[in-house]
Write an enzyme that holds these catalytic residues in place. Structure first.
Site, PDB file in Angstrom:
ATOM      1  N   GLN A 175     -67.127 -85.908  30.932  1.00  0.00           N
ATOM      2  CA  GLN A 175     -66.847 -84.472  30.897  1.00  0.00           C
ATOM      3  C   GLN A 175     -67.506 -83.779  32.087  1.00  0.00           C
ATOM      4  OE1 GLN A 175     -67.744 -84.551  26.228  1.00  0.00           O
ATOM      5  NE2 GLN A 175     -67.571 -82.457  26.933  1.00  0.00           N
ATOM      6  N   PHE A 189     -65.667 -84.691  22.915  1.00  0.00           N
ATOM      7  CA  PHE A 189     -66.349 -84.001  21.801  1.00  0.00           C
ATOM      8  C   PHE A 189     -67.810 -83.698  22.103  1.00  0.00           C
ATOM      9  CE2 PHE A 189     -63.095 -86.878  19.898  1.00  0.00           C
ATOM     10  CZ  PHE A 189     -62.154 -85.900  19.622  1.00  0.00           C
ATOM     11  N   GLU A 233     -70.556 -85.350  27.735  1.00  0.00           N
ATOM     12  CA  GLU A 233     -71.068 -84.281  28.592  1.00  0.00           C
ATOM     13  C   GLU A 233     -72.231 -84.840  29.407  1.00  0.00           C
ATOM     14  OE1 GLU A 233     -71.893 -80.424  26.783  1.00  0.00           O
ATOM     15  OE2 GLU A 233     -73.165 -79.872  28.468  1.00  0.00           O
ATOM     16  N   ARG A 243     -78.935 -73.086  21.228  1.00  0.00           N
ATOM     17  CA  ARG A 243     -77.702 -72.591  20.609  1.00  0.00           C
ATOM     18  C   ARG A 243     -77.866 -72.507  19.088  1.00  0.00           C
ATOM     19  NH1 ARG A 243     -72.401 -71.183  21.909  1.00  0.00           N
ATOM     20  NH2 ARG A 243     -72.378 -71.820  24.087  1.00  0.00           N
ATOM     21  N   ARG A 297     -69.452 -81.031  19.829  1.00  0.00           N
ATOM     22  CA  ARG A 297     -68.651 -79.848  19.447  1.00  0.00           C
ATOM     23  C   ARG A 297     -69.427 -78.884  18.544  1.00  0.00           C
ATOM     24  NH1 ARG A 297     -62.422 -81.042  17.707  1.00  0.00           N
ATOM     25  NH2 ARG A 297     -61.483 -79.132  18.510  1.00  0.00           N
ATOM     26  N   THR A 318     -74.855 -71.257  27.355  1.00  0.00           N
ATOM     27  CA  THR A 318     -76.021 -70.408  27.084  1.00  0.00           C
ATOM     28  C   THR A 318     -76.923 -70.343  28.308  1.00  0.00           C
ATOM     29  OG1 THR A 318     -77.179 -72.292  26.139  1.00  0.00           O
ATOM     30  CG2 THR A 318     -75.958 -70.882  24.620  1.00  0.00           C
ATOM     31  N   ALA A 358     -68.782 -76.339  26.207  1.00  0.00           N
ATOM     32  CA  ALA A 358     -69.084 -74.985  25.747  1.00  0.00           C
ATOM     33  C   ALA A 358     -67.822 -74.172  25.443  1.00  0.00           C
ATOM     34  CB  ALA A 358     -69.982 -74.259  26.754  1.00  0.00           C
ATOM     35  N   GLU A 382     -64.600 -75.206  20.183  1.00  0.00           N
ATOM     36  CA  GLU A 382     -65.651 -75.462  19.213  1.00  0.00           C
ATOM     37  C   GLU A 382     -65.628 -74.595  17.958  1.00  0.00           C
ATOM     38  OE1 GLU A 382     -68.556 -75.011  22.487  1.00  0.00           O
ATOM     39  OE2 GLU A 382     -69.442 -76.832  21.687  1.00  0.00           O
TER      40      GLU A 382
END
Ligand code: GUN
Ligand code: MOS
Length: 756
Positions: A197, A228, A232, A310, A342, A440, A509, A712
């Site tokens: 990702q 998912f 990342e 988060r 996710r 974030t 995100a 998400e």
């Protein structure tokens, strides 16, 4: 202009025909080697000795690489530099990579792995967040958000309840396992095809480990068979290992984890152990809320600090709570580093407040929905992190769900059923969601698009967006087709490649379509302006009178004889640039981590789900009758794709909350290490009916074409499944003491039904 909203995912043709390319489908070069990772067979210990001699002697084994072969830094940590690529003297989790075996075939490499002999001296193993906290084992300093005066507010509350919750991890189970293919180019350059990702993260980390400049490393991604969040950060090590071998051998190297290796070596959604205290007024207003979240971060930071953050951002879900104190501890344990999944910590935070509300409702003797409804977020309410809620749709989605789905009738139906049946009981729940859109970490909210119009009028678009089944390429194509007024057949979405679009944020995100879409929009608009100028000269009219429509130039609404193709030819003859590169950075957002206040999100996504379940009270098994959703799409730009995202996320959320049970033993060995021991939703566990209705809203300008991020947020509708089950058990067993220990598996349901 009429954006084509009912568009099909552009990948559907090749997907259905089995022609879509993944890393394992890349045509490999002659002489390519295959690699297998040798990993720690213990969760924590000192490496006393490793004997590679038998493995190295095996015919077909080319070489085994360890940390000693790393020319740069043995470091792959992103947020915190605390994670080696290969273990040196100690191992910190079961499955931690120690070496890479490179051989003529994967079969030989695997066989060689079995011939390696390792001796490890045991060190104490921590598998739970609570143990880590007790031992003071943390990833970083705790974080805390607060609003109002929580201590004081508790004193004024009519009701105060406290409790504990647990939510387990979750395996990503992307259908395409982790993998990469590295190829040597000339002058020591390396090209990597990666299932990631975050192509830039791969490029940067490869460069760091090899000790070379980033420009020597090219990363290319066609698409992923699912991510998912699991790709990342954790797509990186495999790409780095393949590149390391290529660096030394000057030969192509392919490394694709098989499912067992992937399950064992990679991190998952973070399990959370949390405590809460909730205070309400007599009329059910939540006046005070306090939590401590213990995040089981695993053996290295990975993305844990961002995920912890988060959790705090979403700790009050869709409710306005005037006095809040939330705290999160990222606890270092001997599990594989847990990672993005996710929702990114949001679901874990939301599960706790929903548990607190369910507990309060149970104790007070009112339906949870009365408490939920009494506290829904309103326009201009303040979140604990200081952002003022704007264009809030919490009440709108809630009320339209109640009305559209005739909640009185539904509740009556459930009550009647429960009155007339003793072997089966139904439960109903409401689940509102509020999810903030933007990374974030403010500096990550940017993207670029590179758009070429070729001299025949066809178009090629490159962005940082990684297609992983979410349909982002289709959305990029829609944007260009809309701006240029040409059919989608004229547009190609190129692979995601670090040499065409550099220094990118990962596709994550929920922001990929917004960020890359806005950049694409800017680039296409700039080209259109340039083309209008060409047309205005050619037609001798003012640019203001010109529009592009139906593959042609229109003057004052009338079709001229200048077509899209002839216009491009004219632009070429006039030496006008037919390429544009645009950069988009989300405006307005900011966050001050020293004060834990700011305006981190471009906007929020809202929605409400109503879930009903029928429990078989003899067996503890259950079937979800229906999930009825009113969702805030803004103005959906791709209705089928967005609906697919809502449905998929819902089922994934239900799986997390009800079925999927990650288990490690006390030695840190993954027990749920295969699909025979790890149950994911199948056709029998999906709700019998899922309805999704868009809420009427004007949309939001910060969303691409007013079409809100959709990846998400709907996962958290699945949390409703947990509470529907609680209510069904309560209907059967009046002695049932609510449990907040997810997933709510049939075993746990059965225990609850017969709890004394
Ligand atoms: N995935 C979901 N939310 C986020 C976020 O805020 N940051 C990152 N890096 N990944 C995410
Ligand atoms: Mo992040 S969970 O990869 O959106």
């Amino acid at each position: 202009k009429a954006l084509k909203k009912s568009i099909k995912n552009l990948d559907s043709y090749t997907h259905v025909r089995g022609e879509s390319l993944y890393v394992d489908d890349v045509n490999i070069r002659q002489g390519t080697f295959h690699a297998v990772v040798f990993d720690a067979p213990k969760a924590h210990g000192k490496i006393k000795s490793i004997d590679y001699s038998k493995a190295e002697a095996l015919e077909g084994v080319e070489r085994i690489f360890t940390y000693k072969d790393i020319p740069g830094k043995n470091e792959i940590g992103g947020i915190i530099a605390d994670e080696p690529l290969f273990a040196e003297n100690e191992v910190h989790f079961w499955g931690m990579p120690i070496a890479l075996i490179v051989a003529e075939t994967e079969f030989i490499a695997r066989k060689a792995r079995g011939l390696i002999h390792i001796e490890i001296e045991d060190l104490p193993v921590i598998t739970t967040a609570k143990e880590a906290k007790a031992k003071g084992s943390f990833i970083n300093a705790p974080r805390s958000f607060s609003l109002g005066d929580t201590e004081k507010a508790f004193a004024d509350c009519h009701y105060v309840f406290e409790g504990e919750t647990f939510s387990n991890g979750q395996e990503h189970l992307y259908i395409e396992a982790q993998g990469a293919y590295a190829e040597p180019m000339e002058n020591g350059n390396i090209k990597i095809t990666s299932s990631t990702q975050g192509p830039t993260a791969v490029q940067k980390t490869v460069a760091q480990v090899l000790g070379v400049a980033m420009h020597k490393i090219e990363v290319d991604v066609t698409r992923l068979g699912g991510g998912f969040g699991g790709k990342e950060d954790q797509a990186t090590p495999w790409a780095v290992m393949a590149a390391l071998a290529t660096y030394h051998l000057n030969q192509s190297v392919k490394l694709i984890l098989n499912r067992h290796d992937d399950l064992r070596m990679t991190g998952k959604r973070h399990p959370y152990e949390s405590t809460y205290k909730i205070g309400l007024s007599k009329d059910l207003k939540i006046l005070a809320y306090q939590t401590e979240f213990l995040q089981n971060s695993g053996a290295a930071a990975d993305l844990s600090p961002a995920i912890a953050e988060r959790t705090l951002f979403h700790a009050t879900n869709s409710y306005y709570v005037p006095n809040v104190t939330t705290k999160v501890l990222s606890c270092k344990t001997n599990l594989p580093p847990n990672t993005a999944f996710r929702g990114f910590g949001g679901p874990q935070g939301m599960f706790v407040i929903e548990s607190a509300i369910a507990k309060a409702a149970h104790e007070i003797g009112v339906p949870a929905r009365e408490i939920q409804e009494a506290n829904l977020l309103d326009e201009n309410d303040t979140f604990s992190y200081g952002q003022i809620a704007k264009k809030v749709e919490a009440k709108n989605t809630w009320n339209s769900a109640k009305k559209t789905y005739n909640i009185e009738a539904l509740e009556q139906e459930v009550a009647d059923f429960n009155k007339n049946n003793s072997a089966f009981k139904k439960g109903l729940s409401f689940m509102p969601i509020t999810f903030g859109i933007s990374f974030t970490n403010t500096p990550m909210n940017h993207a670029r698009a590179l758009v070429h119009i070729y001299l025949d009028g066809s178009v090629g678009i490159s962005t940082a967006a990684v297609e992983m089944g979410q349909g982002v390429n289709t959305k990029m194509m829609q944007i260009a087709a809309d701006v240029f007024s040409i059919p989608i057949e004229k547009i190609k979405i190129e692979t995601t490649n670090t040499t065409r679009v550099a220094n990118t944020s990962p596709s994550a995100a929920s922001s990929t379509a917004d960020l890359n879409g806005k950049a694409t929009l800017m680039a296409c608009n700039a080209l259109v302006e340039r083309l209008k100028k060409v047309a205005s000269e050619e037609l001798n009219v003012s640019e203001n009178n010109i529009t592009l429509k139906e593959e042609a130039v229109f003057v004052d609404g009338k079709k001229s004889n200048v077509t899209w193709t002839s216009l491009i030819s004219s632009a070429m003859l006039k030496r006008v640039a037919l390429t544009e590169n645009a950069h988009y950075a989300t405006p307005e957002i900011h966050f001050d981590k020293t004060k834990e206040k700011g305006h981190p999100f471009a906007y929020h996504v809202y929605g409400t789900a109503i879930t009903t379940v029928t429990v078989d009270c003899t067996r503890g098994t259950y079937v979800f009758d229906s999930v009825k959703i009113v969702h805030d799409y803004g103005k959906s730009m791709s209705e089928g794709i967005d609906l697919g995202q809502v449905e998929g996320a819902l089922i994934q959320g239900i799986g997390w909350m009800t079925l999927e049970e990650i288990a490690y033993n006390e030695k840190g060995r993954l027990l749920s290490n295969a699909l025979s021991t790890y149950k994911v939703p199948d056709i029998f566990s999906v709700p019998k009916s899922v309805e999704v209705i868009p809420v009427e809203t004007e949309g939001n300008d910060m969303a691409i074409l007013k079409s809100k991020a959709v990846g998400e947020p709907p996962l958290m509708y699945g949390i409703g499944a947990y509470f529907a089950l609680q209510n069904a058990i309560k209907a059967f067993n009046p002695n049932y003491d609510l449990q907040f220990h997810a997933p709510m598996t049939p075993e746990k349901v059965l225990t609850g039904l017969y709890q004394k």
